[in-house]
Design a protein around this motif. Sequence first.
Motif, PDB file in Angstrom:
ATOM      1  N   GLU A 113       0.640  -1.324  -0.093  1.00  0.00           N
ATOM      2  CA  GLU A 113      -0.064  -0.072   0.034  1.00  0.00           C
ATOM      3  C   GLU A 113       0.963   1.179   0.085  1.00  0.00           C
ATOM      4  O   GLU A 113       0.636   2.043  -0.787  1.00  0.00           O
ATOM      5  N   ALA A 114       1.816   1.181   0.721  1.00  0.00           N
ATOM      6  CA  ALA A 114       2.749   2.416   0.840  1.00  0.00           C
ATOM      7  C   ALA A 114       3.430   2.757  -0.414  1.00  0.00           C
ATOM      8  O   ALA A 114       3.547   3.793  -0.893  1.00  0.00           O
ATOM      9  N   LEU A 115       3.729   1.605  -1.105  1.00  0.00           N
ATOM     10  CA  LEU A 115       4.743   1.578  -2.395  1.00  0.00           C
ATOM     11  C   LEU A 115       3.608   2.318  -3.536  1.00  0.00           C
ATOM     12  O   LEU A 115       3.885   3.230  -4.188  1.00  0.00           O
ATOM     13  N   ILE A 116       2.403   1.808  -3.306  1.00  0.00           N
ATOM     14  CA  ILE A 116       1.288   2.030  -4.225  1.00  0.00           C
ATOM     15  C   ILE A 116       1.310   3.699  -4.116  1.00  0.00           C
ATOM     16  O   ILE A 116       1.063   4.534  -4.980  1.00  0.00           O
ATOM     17  N   GLN A 117       0.931   4.127  -2.876  1.00  0.00           N
ATOM     18  CA  GLN A 117       0.658   5.464  -2.655  1.00  0.00           C
ATOM     19  C   GLN A 117       1.973   6.300  -2.636  1.00  0.00           C
ATOM     20  O   GLN A 117       1.698   7.545  -3.414  1.00  0.00           O
ATOM     21  N   ALA A 118       3.313   5.749  -3.147  1.00  0.00           N
ATOM     22  CA  ALA A 118       4.329   6.703  -3.507  1.00  0.00           C
ATOM     23  C   ALA A 118       4.557   6.548  -5.008  1.00  0.00           C
ATOM     24  O   ALA A 118       5.426   7.202  -5.647  1.00  0.00           O
ATOM     25  N   GLY A 119       3.473   5.926  -5.564  1.00  0.00           N
ATOM     26  CA  GLY A 119       3.676   5.792  -7.129  1.00  0.00           C
ATOM     27  C   GLY A 119       4.258   4.784  -7.790  1.00  0.00           C
ATOM     28  O   GLY A 119       4.475   4.592  -9.182  1.00  0.00           O
ATOM     29  N   PHE A 120       4.527   3.582  -7.087  1.00  0.00           N
ATOM     30  CA  PHE A 120       4.851   2.526  -7.570  1.00  0.00           C
ATOM     31  C   PHE A 120       3.730   1.520  -8.241  1.00  0.00           C
ATOM     32  O   PHE A 120       2.662   1.403  -7.784  1.00  0.00           O
ATOM     33  N   THR A 121       4.156   1.163  -9.618  1.00  0.00           N
ATOM     34  CA  THR A 121       2.831   0.379 -10.337  1.00  0.00           C
ATOM     35  C   THR A 121       3.048  -0.843 -10.530  1.00  0.00           C
ATOM     36  O   THR A 121       2.059  -1.637 -10.951  1.00  0.00           O
ATOM     37  N   HIS A 122       4.350  -1.681  -9.994  1.00  0.00           N
ATOM     38  CA  HIS A 122       4.395  -3.176 -10.208  1.00  0.00           C
ATOM     39  C   HIS A 122       4.759  -3.683  -8.830  1.00  0.00           C
ATOM     40  O   HIS A 122       5.534  -4.885  -9.063  1.00  0.00           O
ATOM     41  N   SER A 123       4.152  -3.533  -7.817  1.00  0.00           N
ATOM     42  CA  SER A 123       4.466  -4.099  -6.555  1.00  0.00           C
ATOM     43  C   SER A 123       3.312  -5.329  -6.245  1.00  0.00           C
ATOM     44  O   SER A 123       2.089  -5.036  -6.594  1.00  0.00           O
ATOM     45  N   VAL A 124       3.642  -6.506  -5.619  1.00  0.00           N
ATOM     46  CA  VAL A 124       2.707  -7.272  -5.258  1.00  0.00           C
ATOM     47  C   VAL A 124       2.846  -7.753  -3.989  1.00  0.00           C
ATOM     48  O   VAL A 124       4.099  -8.029  -3.433  1.00  0.00           O
ATOM     49  N   ASN A 125       1.713  -8.331  -3.168  1.00  0.00           N
ATOM     50  CA  ASN A 125       1.949  -8.786  -1.771  1.00  0.00           C
ATOM     51  C   ASN A 125       1.997 -10.380  -1.988  1.00  0.00           C
ATOM     52  O   ASN A 125       0.892 -10.945  -2.464  1.00  0.00           O
ATOM     53  N   ALA A 126       3.183 -11.193  -1.723  1.00  0.00           N
ATOM     54  CA  ALA A 126       3.108 -12.361  -1.974  1.00  0.00           C
ATOM     55  C   ALA A 126       2.945 -13.415  -0.636  1.00  0.00           C
ATOM     56  O   ALA A 126       2.725 -14.522  -0.717  1.00  0.00           O
ATOM     57  N   GLY A 127       2.455 -12.514   0.597  1.00  0.00           N
ATOM     58  CA  GLY A 127       1.906 -13.199   1.773  1.00  0.00           C
ATOM     59  C   GLY A 127       3.273 -13.376   2.714  1.00  0.00           C
ATOM     60  O   GLY A 127       4.387 -12.831   2.613  1.00  0.00           O
ATOM     61  N   GLY A 128       2.938 -14.645   3.237  1.00  0.00           N
ATOM     62  CA  GLY A 128       4.023 -15.017   4.320  1.00  0.00           C
ATOM     63  C   GLY A 128       5.216 -16.087   3.761  1.00  0.00           C
ATOM     64  O   GLY A 128       5.092 -16.599   2.853  1.00  0.00           O
TER      65      GLY A 128
END
Length: 127
Positions: free
Chosen positions: A103-118
């Motif tokens: 979420e923080a990266l998206i708010q900072a303008g990053f467009t290709h990040s994903v959360n892979a979980g644990g």
Amino acid sequence: MKSSKRVSLHFSLLSILATGLMLFNQVSVAKDVSTQEAWNIISTGTTIIDVRTAEEFAAGHIEGAINIPFEQIVNGVEKIGLKNDASIVLYCRSGRRSGLADEALIQAGFTHSVNAGGYEALATTKP
């Protein structure tokens, strides 16, 4: 209030609401992916970031991962020179902190990040 003024006021309010919804719709939201999707992305040479503490990272991590605690994610990725369009896979212990980092990266303008979980789920499904 005359009927035509009331209709005009309602129309104006609806227009403002519709505009707001369209703007909200264009905002990116964090993307959670399955472990299989994460490994598919990782296989393309993406940057893997472990957002756990340094102690957790030292106890075990995905090979090639960089440790940037979730509270420092935006400054951390900028410090290592990642651009806003860099492909990034994030993980933590359970997926909560990596979701916050995403979420923080998206708010900072990053467009290709994903959360892979644990970490454990990711580590045990490595192809």
